[in-house]
Motif scaffolding. Sequence first.
Motif, PDB file in Angstrom:
ATOM      1  N   ILE A   1      41.193  41.510  47.311  1.00 52.58           N
ATOM      2  CA  ILE A   1      42.334  41.873  46.843  1.00 52.58           C
ATOM      3  C   ILE A   1      42.645  43.159  46.797  1.00 52.58           C
ATOM      4  O   ILE A   1      41.790  44.106  46.120  1.00 52.58           O
ATOM      5  CB  ILE A   1      42.284  41.153  45.144  1.00 52.58           C
ATOM      6  CG1 ILE A   1      42.206  39.718  45.330  1.00 52.58           C
ATOM      7  CG2 ILE A   1      43.607  41.758  44.527  1.00 52.58           C
ATOM      8  CD1 ILE A   1      42.077  38.981  43.788  1.00 52.58           C
ATOM      9  N   GLN A   2      44.130  43.647  47.192  1.00 53.45           N
ATOM     10  CA  GLN A   2      44.233  45.045  46.749  1.00 53.45           C
ATOM     11  C   GLN A   2      44.414  45.506  45.219  1.00 53.45           C
ATOM     12  O   GLN A   2      45.117  44.486  44.542  1.00 53.45           O
ATOM     13  CB  GLN A   2      45.468  45.517  47.540  1.00 53.45           C
ATOM     14  CG  GLN A   2      45.229  45.031  49.027  1.00 53.45           C
ATOM     15  CD  GLN A   2      44.450  45.869  49.641  1.00 53.45           C
ATOM     16  OE1 GLN A   2      44.051  47.034  49.592  1.00 53.45           O
ATOM     17  NE2 GLN A   2      43.510  45.108  50.575  1.00 53.45           N
TER      18      GLN A   2
ATOM     19  N   LEU B   1      42.598  45.386  42.675  1.00 53.67           N
ATOM     20  CA  LEU B   1      41.950  44.608  41.662  1.00 53.67           C
ATOM     21  C   LEU B   1      41.284  45.551  40.771  1.00 53.67           C
ATOM     22  O   LEU B   1      40.631  46.597  40.828  1.00 53.67           O
ATOM     23  CB  LEU B   1      40.790  43.724  42.522  1.00 53.67           C
ATOM     24  CG  LEU B   1      39.917  43.013  41.313  1.00 53.67           C
ATOM     25  CD1 LEU B   1      40.811  41.679  40.812  1.00 53.67           C
ATOM     26  CD2 LEU B   1      38.839  42.133  42.228  1.00 53.67           C
TER      27      LEU B   1
ATOM     28  N   GLU C   1      42.141  41.410  37.098  1.00 47.78           N
ATOM     29  CA  GLU C   1      43.566  41.622  37.054  1.00 47.78           C
ATOM     30  C   GLU C   1      44.003  41.886  38.483  1.00 47.78           C
ATOM     31  O   GLU C   1      43.427  42.920  39.225  1.00 47.78           O
ATOM     32  CB  GLU C   1      44.012  42.658  35.930  1.00 47.78           C
ATOM     33  CG  GLU C   1      45.632  42.999  35.954  1.00 47.78           C
ATOM     34  CD  GLU C   1      45.894  43.871  34.933  1.00 47.78           C
ATOM     35  OE1 GLU C   1      46.429  43.416  34.046  1.00 47.78           O
ATOM     36  OE2 GLU C   1      45.582  45.199  35.249  1.00 47.78           O
ATOM     37  N   SER C   2      44.732  41.257  39.061  1.00 46.82           N
ATOM     38  CA  SER C   2      45.425  41.391  40.361  1.00 46.82           C
ATOM     39  C   SER C   2      46.561  42.672  40.249  1.00 46.82           C
ATOM     40  O   SER C   2      46.719  43.098  39.194  1.00 46.82           O
ATOM     41  CB  SER C   2      45.954  40.301  41.063  1.00 46.82           C
ATOM     42  OG  SER C   2      47.191  39.952  40.161  1.00 46.82           O
TER      43      SER C   2
ATOM     44  N   GLU D   1      49.624  42.188  40.960  1.00 42.69           N
ATOM     45  CA  GLU D   1      50.627  41.811  40.368  1.00 42.69           C
ATOM     46  C   GLU D   1      50.384  41.494  38.764  1.00 42.69           C
ATOM     47  O   GLU D   1      50.920  40.767  38.145  1.00 42.69           O
ATOM     48  CB  GLU D   1      50.788  40.302  40.896  1.00 42.69           C
ATOM     49  CG  GLU D   1      51.213  40.618  42.364  1.00 42.69           C
ATOM     50  CD  GLU D   1      50.030  40.579  43.227  1.00 42.69           C
ATOM     51  OE1 GLU D   1      50.132  40.951  44.321  1.00 42.69           O
ATOM     52  OE2 GLU D   1      48.796  40.177  42.976  1.00 42.69           O
TER      53      GLU D   1
ATOM     54  N   VAL E   1      42.965  36.984  37.051  1.00 41.31           N
ATOM     55  CA  VAL E   1      42.335  36.057  38.430  1.00 41.31           C
ATOM     56  C   VAL E   1      40.916  35.862  38.023  1.00 41.31           C
ATOM     57  O   VAL E   1      40.398  35.115  39.068  1.00 41.31           O
ATOM     58  CB  VAL E   1      42.773  36.646  39.842  1.00 41.31           C
ATOM     59  CG1 VAL E   1      44.231  36.821  39.887  1.00 41.31           C
ATOM     60  CG2 VAL E   1      41.985  38.154  39.754  1.00 41.31           C
TER      61      VAL E   1
ATOM     62  N   SER F   1      42.145  32.659  44.099  1.00 41.92           N
ATOM     63  CA  SER F   1      41.813  34.046  44.384  1.00 41.92           C
ATOM     64  C   SER F   1      40.340  33.812  45.004  1.00 41.92           C
ATOM     65  O   SER F   1      39.623  34.843  45.197  1.00 41.92           O
ATOM     66  CB  SER F   1      41.798  34.644  43.143  1.00 41.92           C
ATOM     67  OG  SER F   1      43.024  35.070  42.712  1.00 41.92           O
TER      68      SER F   1
ATOM     69  N   MET G   1      37.957  36.581  47.447  1.00 40.04           N
ATOM     70  CA  MET G   1      38.669  37.550  47.755  1.00 40.04           C
ATOM     71  C   MET G   1      37.982  38.926  46.971  1.00 40.04           C
ATOM     72  O   MET G   1      38.454  39.974  46.653  1.00 40.04           O
ATOM     73  CB  MET G   1      40.224  37.471  46.961  1.00 40.04           C
ATOM     74  CG  MET G   1      41.181  36.779  47.718  1.00 40.04           C
ATOM     75  SD  MET G   1      42.741  36.699  47.061  1.00 40.04           S
ATOM     76  CE  MET G   1      43.694  35.923  48.277  1.00 40.04           C
TER      77      MET G   1
ATOM     78  N   VAL H   1      36.520  38.718  44.006  1.00 36.57           N
ATOM     79  CA  VAL H   1      36.981  38.692  42.487  1.00 36.57           C
ATOM     80  C   VAL H   1      35.307  38.538  41.803  1.00 36.57           C
ATOM     81  O   VAL H   1      35.156  39.509  40.828  1.00 36.57           O
ATOM     82  CB  VAL H   1      37.785  37.727  41.653  1.00 36.57           C
ATOM     83  CG1 VAL H   1      37.926  37.729  40.353  1.00 36.57           C
ATOM     84  CG2 VAL H   1      39.220  37.745  42.610  1.00 36.57           C
TER      85      VAL H   1
END
Length: 180
Positions: A3-4, A6, A64-65, A67, A71, A107, A110, A112
Amino acid sequence: MMIQALRIREIDRSEYSILGELMVDVYSKLEGFPSPAEQPDYYEKLRNIGRLNEQAHTTVLVAESAEQAIVGGVVYFDDMAMYGSGGTATQEQNASGIRLLCVDPKSTGMGVGKALTNECIRLAKASGNTQVILHTTQSMEIAWRLYEKIGFERSTDLDFSQGELPVFGLRLILKDEIKT
């Protein structure tokens, strides 16, 4: 795939119910794991997971993503006396604990869970503890593999049963570097 942007941070009071519902959703869908009907007290604890953040020596972390969606989450303990599991783990000295890691199914894969775990390891080192302890079950195969890849090893002295469910202890002896 990662995830970018994160971000791992302490939970905000306004997010308690968001993380609680995510935890109930994730744990209730684990194959072979007790259902809410079988262990209602456990699921009530999951639903109210944010309240643990108000307990001494305890931090609830969220992932937190980019966005700004929650997650994933985990509970970090810098004193095992607060860990609250069965077995002997709460008697461990110079140890931090990790409990109740969850990742939103959308997610998975990714990074996390790895990011949450590594933040707990960082916090444990910062607190001066020399080991990190956690528990897992056969139903949590993905998490178990992640923990072993990071460097956690089985520690049978920490095993216990939660009703009919065998719970397995893992331990990481802290070194200077975190595996990535």
